[in-house]
Design a protein around this motif. Structure first.
Motif, short mmCIF file in Angstrom:
data_model
loop_
_atom_site.label_atom_id
_atom_site.label_comp_id
_atom_site.label_asym_id
_atom_site.label_seq_id
_atom_site.Cartn_x
_atom_site.Cartn_y
_atom_site.Cartn_z
N LEU A 175 0.84 -1.19 0.00
CA LEU A 175 0.00 0.00 0.00
C LEU A 175 0.88 1.24 0.00
O LEU A 175 2.01 1.22 0.48
N THR A 176 0.33 2.33 -0.53
CA THR A 176 1.06 3.59 -0.50
C THR A 176 0.99 4.19 0.91
O THR A 176 0.12 3.82 1.72
N ILE A 177 1.90 5.11 1.18
CA ILE A 177 1.90 5.77 2.49
C ILE A 177 0.60 6.55 2.70
O ILE A 177 0.05 6.57 3.81
N ALA A 178 0.09 7.17 1.64
CA ALA A 178 -1.17 7.93 1.75
C ALA A 178 -2.32 7.00 2.14
O ALA A 178 -3.18 7.36 2.96
N GLU A 179 -2.35 5.79 1.57
CA GLU A 179 -3.41 4.83 1.92
C GLU A 179 -3.26 4.34 3.35
O GLU A 179 -4.26 4.17 4.07
N LEU A 180 -2.03 4.15 3.79
CA LEU A 180 -1.81 3.70 5.16
C LEU A 180 -2.21 4.76 6.18
O LEU A 180 -2.75 4.44 7.24
N LEU A 181 -1.94 6.03 5.86
CA LEU A 181 -2.26 7.11 6.80
C LEU A 181 -3.76 7.30 6.97
O LEU A 181 -4.20 7.91 7.95
N LYS A 182 -4.55 6.80 6.03
CA LYS A 182 -6.01 6.91 6.14
C LYS A 182 -6.60 5.81 7.02
O LYS A 182 -7.78 5.85 7.36
N MET A 183 -5.79 4.81 7.36
CA MET A 183 -6.28 3.68 8.14
C MET A 183 -6.24 3.99 9.64
O MET A 183 -5.47 4.83 10.10
N SER A 184 -7.08 3.28 10.37
CA SER A 184 -6.98 3.28 11.82
C SER A 184 -6.10 2.11 12.25
O SER A 184 -5.72 1.26 11.43
N GLU A 185 -5.79 2.06 13.51
CA GLU A 185 -4.96 0.97 14.02
C GLU A 185 -5.61 -0.39 13.77
O GLU A 185 -4.97 -1.34 13.30
N LYS A 186 -6.91 -0.48 14.04
CA LYS A 186 -7.63 -1.75 13.85
C LYS A 186 -7.68 -2.14 12.38
O LYS A 186 -7.49 -3.31 12.01
N THR A 187 -7.95 -1.15 11.52
CA THR A 187 -8.03 -1.43 10.09
C THR A 187 -6.69 -1.96 9.57
O THR A 187 -6.66 -2.88 8.74
N PHE A 188 -5.60 -1.40 10.05
CA PHE A 188 -4.27 -1.82 9.62
C PHE A 188 -4.02 -3.27 10.00
O PHE A 188 -3.56 -4.07 9.17
N TRP A 189 -4.34 -3.64 11.26
CA TRP A 189 -4.11 -5.02 11.70
C TRP A 189 -5.07 -5.99 11.04
O TRP A 189 -4.70 -7.15 10.78
N ASP A 190 -6.28 -5.57 10.77
CA ASP A 190 -7.20 -6.43 10.03
C ASP A 190 -6.68 -6.70 8.62
O ASP A 190 -6.80 -7.82 8.10
N TYR A 191 -6.09 -5.67 8.02
CA TYR A 191 -5.52 -5.84 6.68
C TYR A 191 -4.37 -6.84 6.72
O TYR A 191 -4.28 -7.74 5.87
N LEU A 192 -3.45 -6.68 7.69
CA LEU A 192 -2.34 -7.62 7.82
C LEU A 192 -2.83 -9.04 8.08
O LEU A 192 -2.28 -10.01 7.55
N SER A 193 -3.87 -9.15 8.91
CA SER A 193 -4.41 -10.47 9.23
C SER A 193 -4.96 -11.16 7.98
O SER A 193 -4.80 -12.37 7.80
N ASN A 194 -5.58 -10.37 7.10
CA ASN A 194 -6.12 -10.95 5.86
C ASN A 194 -5.00 -11.37 4.90
O ASN A 194 -5.22 -12.21 4.02
N GLN A 195 -3.81 -10.78 5.04
CA GLN A 195 -2.69 -11.09 4.16
C GLN A 195 -1.79 -12.19 4.73
O GLN A 195 -0.87 -12.63 4.06
N ALA A 196 -2.05 -12.60 5.97
CA ALA A 196 -1.18 -13.56 6.65
C ALA A 196 -1.67 -14.99 6.47
O ALA A 196 -2.81 -15.25 6.06
N LYS A 197 -0.78 -15.94 6.80
CA LYS A 197 -1.15 -17.36 6.72
C LYS A 197 -2.24 -17.69 7.71
O LYS A 197 -3.14 -18.49 7.43
N SER A 198 -2.16 -17.12 8.90
CA SER A 198 -3.12 -17.38 9.97
C SER A 198 -3.53 -16.06 10.61
O SER A 198 -2.77 -15.09 10.55
#
Length: 267
Positions: free
Chosen positions: A160-183
């Motif tokens: 993701l671009t820095i601009a897209e990341l700055l629009k996220m909240s803490e929870k949204t960021f971790w939910d995104y990582l969780s969807n990209q992870a093996k588990s």
């Protein structure tokens, strides 16, 4: 006349009889017209003077109000303000002086805010530069769970671009990582805890993740700093080492067994 039985008849002209009344009526009419004329002249002069005074008072009020409106407009535009004239109405002059003083204070506050904003932007740029030269990924979150700063490493890891990341909240960021992870990921709750994250998208990456809490001198929580360290190369090196040791052990097992057998025979 009783003695003679005569009657006395006096004939008088009507004009003679009503002359005093007519004369008095004419005088009264003249007096009435004079009074009406005097009242008309008086009220004409009175209303003319009243109109002139009202107009003069209106100007004495409208001009200060107009100048006060210009002062407020200049304050809103951030322009320097000055009181051009002293108002004849003391209360309006006092109000205009108060507005002028308020404008001066606002200008000082604006200047101080601009200096503070420039300093904050400078510090933010410096912090961003420090983050960008770091080999680890950093995510700075405030006490309202808003992402304030991320570096290019996080952008490369997430895709993701820095601009897209700055629009996220803490929870949204971790939910995104969780969807990209093996588990699914467990959210970091304790400072200094380390978690391993294996991402499969946008590319295979192994990460070591930790979190530090940032507190004000008063003890209030200011925010959190997450770091993401890419251990993919280390994991690959460990895998190669393990494969080499396994292969070497397997390859050396046969000759060692033969040597061991010959040694037994010699004994």
């Amino acid at each position: 006349i009783p003695a003679t039985g005569w009657k006395l008849l006096i004939v008088v002209p009507t004009e003679t009889i009503f002359e005093p009344s007519n004369s008095l009526s004419a005088r009264l009419n003249d007096i009435a017209w004079l009074m009406i004329s005097g009242m008309l002249v008086f009220y004409s002069i009175f209303f003319t003077m009243l109109y002139k005074q009202s107009k003069k008072m209106s100007i004495s009020l409208s001009e200060p109000l107009k100048e006060m409106d210009e002062i407020v407009s200049d304050i809103a535009k951030g322009l320097p303000v000055l009181l051009k004239n002293e108002f004849p109405v003391k209360e309006l002059y006092s109000t205009a002086s108060g507005i002028l003083q308020m404008g001066t204070q606002l200008e000082s506050a604006k200047t101080a805010r601009e200096i503070a904003t420039a300093e904050l932007n400078k510090r933010t740029e410096q912090l961003q530069m420090v983050f960008d030269v770091s080999p680890s990924g950093y995510v700075l979150v405030n006490h309202q769970s808003e992402i304030l700063l991320v570096n290019n490493v996080v952008s490369n890891i997430t895709g993701l671009t820095i601009a897209e990341l700055l629009k996220m909240s803490e929870k949204t960021f971790w939910d995104y990582l969780s969807n990209q992870a093996k588990s699914p990921l467990t959210h970091l709750e304790n400072a200094h805890d380390l978690h391993r994250i294996d991402l499969i998208k946008p590319r295979l990456v192994s990460l070591l993740c930790g979190m530090n809490e940032i507190y004000l001198p008063t003890g209030d929580l200011l925010g959190k700093l997450y770091f993401l360290y890419d251990i993919t190369k280390e994991e690959e090196a460990n895998r190669i080492k393990s494969e080499f040791l396994t292969s070497a052990t397997h390859e050396l097992r046969t000759p060692l067994a033969t040597i061991h057998g010959y040694a037994e025979l010699l004994n």
